[in-house]
Design a protein around this motif. Structure first.
Motif, PDB file in Angstrom:
ATOM      1  N   MET A 166       0.841  -1.175   0.000  1.00 33.56           N
ATOM      2  CA  MET A 166       0.000   0.000   0.000  1.00 33.56           C
ATOM      3  C   MET A 166       0.885   1.237   0.000  1.00 33.56           C
ATOM      4  N   ARG A 167       0.327   2.322  -0.435  1.00 34.94           N
ATOM      5  CA  ARG A 167       1.080   3.580  -0.491  1.00 34.94           C
ATOM      6  C   ARG A 167       1.071   4.262   0.873  1.00 34.94           C
ATOM      7  N   ILE A 168       1.869   5.301   0.985  1.00 33.95           N
ATOM      8  CA  ILE A 168       2.075   5.964   2.263  1.00 33.95           C
ATOM      9  C   ILE A 168       0.800   6.573   2.835  1.00 33.95           C
ATOM     10  N   THR A 169      -0.071   7.124   1.988  1.00 35.88           N
ATOM     11  CA  THR A 169      -1.293   7.743   2.509  1.00 35.88           C
ATOM     12  C   THR A 169      -2.208   6.705   3.163  1.00 35.88           C
ATOM     13  N   GLU A 170      -2.345   5.548   2.548  1.00 36.44           N
ATOM     14  CA  GLU A 170      -3.179   4.496   3.126  1.00 36.44           C
ATOM     15  C   GLU A 170      -2.539   3.945   4.404  1.00 36.44           C
ATOM     16  N   ALA A 171      -1.226   3.761   4.383  1.00 35.40           N
ATOM     17  CA  ALA A 171      -0.530   3.259   5.576  1.00 35.40           C
ATOM     18  C   ALA A 171      -0.675   4.240   6.728  1.00 35.40           C
ATOM     19  N   ALA A 172      -0.533   5.522   6.440  1.00 38.48           N
ATOM     20  CA  ALA A 172      -0.664   6.543   7.485  1.00 38.48           C
ATOM     21  C   ALA A 172      -2.061   6.515   8.086  1.00 38.48           C
ATOM     22  N   LYS A 173      -3.048   6.370   7.236  1.00 30.91           N
ATOM     23  CA  LYS A 173      -4.430   6.312   7.723  1.00 30.91           C
ATOM     24  C   LYS A 173      -4.629   5.102   8.630  1.00 30.91           C
ATOM     25  N   ARG A 174      -4.115   3.948   8.236  1.00 32.40           N
ATOM     26  CA  ARG A 174      -4.250   2.737   9.059  1.00 32.40           C
ATOM     27  C   ARG A 174      -3.537   2.872  10.399  1.00 32.40           C
ATOM     28  N   LEU A 175      -2.415   3.589  10.394  1.00 33.30           N
ATOM     29  CA  LEU A 175      -1.625   3.754  11.613  1.00 33.30           C
ATOM     30  C   LEU A 175      -2.091   4.924  12.474  1.00 33.30           C
ATOM     31  N   GLY A 176      -3.003   5.723  11.946  1.00 35.48           N
ATOM     32  CA  GLY A 176      -3.510   6.864  12.702  1.00 35.48           C
ATOM     33  C   GLY A 176      -2.524   8.013  12.800  1.00 35.48           C
ATOM     34  N   MET A 177      -1.741   8.192  11.748  1.00 39.66           N
ATOM     35  CA  MET A 177      -0.795   9.311  11.720  1.00 39.66           C
ATOM     36  C   MET A 177      -0.748   9.888  10.321  1.00 39.66           C
ATOM     37  N   SER A 178      -0.060  10.976  10.182  1.00 37.59           N
ATOM     38  CA  SER A 178       0.015  11.639   8.882  1.00 37.59           C
ATOM     39  C   SER A 178       1.130  11.040   8.027  1.00 37.59           C
ATOM     40  N   PRO A 179       1.008  11.187   6.709  1.00 39.25           N
ATOM     41  CA  PRO A 179       2.112  10.765   5.839  1.00 39.25           C
ATOM     42  C   PRO A 179       3.414  11.499   6.190  1.00 39.25           C
ATOM     43  N   ARG A 180       3.275  12.743   6.613  1.00 37.32           N
ATOM     44  CA  ARG A 180       4.466  13.512   6.996  1.00 37.32           C
ATOM     45  C   ARG A 180       5.181  12.857   8.180  1.00 37.32           C
ATOM     46  N   MET A 181       4.422  12.346   9.151  1.00 41.53           N
ATOM     47  CA  MET A 181       5.028  11.666  10.296  1.00 41.53           C
ATOM     48  C   MET A 181       5.727  10.386   9.845  1.00 41.53           C
ATOM     49  N   LEU A 182       5.138   9.671   8.907  1.00 37.91           N
ATOM     50  CA  LEU A 182       5.793   8.465   8.396  1.00 37.91           C
ATOM     51  C   LEU A 182       7.087   8.818   7.670  1.00 37.91           C
ATOM     52  N   ARG A 183       7.092   9.904   6.929  1.00 40.48           N
ATOM     53  CA  ARG A 183       8.318  10.340   6.253  1.00 40.48           C
ATOM     54  C   ARG A 183       9.386  10.743   7.269  1.00 40.48           C
ATOM     55  N   TYR A 184       8.958  11.394   8.352  1.00 39.83           N
ATOM     56  CA  TYR A 184       9.876  11.773   9.427  1.00 39.83           C
ATOM     57  C   TYR A 184      10.493  10.522  10.050  1.00 39.83           C
ATOM     58  N   ARG A 185       9.662   9.530  10.320  1.00 36.83           N
ATOM     59  CA  ARG A 185      10.162   8.277  10.883  1.00 36.83           C
ATOM     60  C   ARG A 185      11.129   7.597   9.919  1.00 36.83           C
ATOM     61  N   GLU A 186      10.845   7.683   8.643  1.00 34.54           N
ATOM     62  CA  GLU A 186      11.751   7.118   7.647  1.00 34.54           C
ATOM     63  C   GLU A 186      13.099   7.853   7.675  1.00 34.54           C
ATOM     64  N   ALA A 187      13.062   9.169   7.752  1.00 34.99           N
ATOM     65  CA  ALA A 187      14.295   9.955   7.807  1.00 34.99           C
ATOM     66  C   ALA A 187      15.130   9.610   9.041  1.00 34.99           C
ATOM     67  N   LEU A 188      14.455   9.248  10.133  1.00 33.81           N
ATOM     68  CA  LEU A 188      15.155   8.856  11.355  1.00 33.81           C
ATOM     69  C   LEU A 188      15.695   7.428  11.306  1.00 33.81           C
ATOM     70  N   GLY A 189      15.270   6.676  10.304  1.00 29.96           N
ATOM     71  CA  GLY A 189      15.708   5.286  10.196  1.00 29.96           C
ATOM     72  C   GLY A 189      14.834   4.314  10.953  1.00 29.96           C
ATOM     73  N   LEU A 190      13.599   4.714  11.250  1.00 27.20           N
ATOM     74  CA  LEU A 190      12.692   3.852  12.016  1.00 27.20           C
ATOM     75  C   LEU A 190      11.779   3.000  11.144  1.00 27.20           C
ATOM     76  N   LEU A 191      12.013   3.008   9.839  1.00 28.47           N
ATOM     77  CA  LEU A 191      11.229   2.162   8.935  1.00 28.47           C
ATOM     78  C   LEU A 191      12.163   1.246   8.167  1.00 28.47           C
ATOM     79  N   PRO A 192      11.748   0.020   7.916  1.00 27.11           N
ATOM     80  CA  PRO A 192      12.576  -0.844   7.079  1.00 27.11           C
ATOM     81  C   PRO A 192      12.697  -0.237   5.682  1.00 27.11           C
ATOM     82  N   PRO A 193      13.860  -0.330   5.054  1.00 26.03           N
ATOM     83  CA  PRO A 193      14.066   0.294   3.734  1.00 26.03           C
ATOM     84  C   PRO A 193      13.432  -0.521   2.605  1.00 26.03           C
ATOM     85  N   VAL A 194      12.142  -0.302   2.353  1.00 20.80           N
ATOM     86  CA  VAL A 194      11.434  -1.033   1.299  1.00 20.80           C
ATOM     87  C   VAL A 194      10.845  -0.033   0.321  1.00 20.80           C
TER      88      VAL A 194
END
Length: 111
Positions: free
Chosen positions: A1-29
């Motif tokens: 799924m794309r970031i917008t759908e994932a963010a919605k499922r997780l209850g956060m914004s796509p921007r927060m997911l991008r921030y977590r990615e920048a911090l290295g808190l997401l697997p690199p997929v």
């Protein structure tokens, strides 16, 4: 799924997911178009990091730094040295120190 759908499922914004990615808190997929894709593993990893942040009352940046300490021995050593200096971490007991203390206790008992 794309970031917008994932963010919605997780209850956060796509921007927060991008921030977590920048911090290295997401697997690199990523897919071939360089878009991030989220599957069950990625969603579970984000949910686990959020749970840790809540349980230990830390920020995503603090969690990212903790992971860095676990993976980079030089960072861990520098933080340990600071902890020793400011009294937040105790120096590890050396075997010789233990034996010395043991011998002193035995001598005190005999006196």
């Amino acid at each position: 799924m794309r970031i917008t759908e994932a963010a919605k499922r997780l209850g956060m914004s796509p921007r927060m997911l991008r921030y977590r990615e920048a911090l290295g808190l997401l697997p690199p997929v990523r897919n071939q178009g360089a878009h991030r894709r989220f599957g069950p593993e990625e969603l579970a990893a984000v949910a686990q990091s959020v749970e840790l942040e809540k349980r230990f009352d830390i920020s995503p940046a603090e969690l990212a730094f903790a992971l860095r300490m676990l993976s980079e021995p030089t960072v861990a050593q520098a933080v340990r040295e600071l902890g020793l200096r400011i009294g937040r971490v105790q120096a590890p007991r050396r075997a010789l120190d233990f034996e010395k203390e043991k011998a002193l206790r035995l001598l005190q008992r005999r006196s």
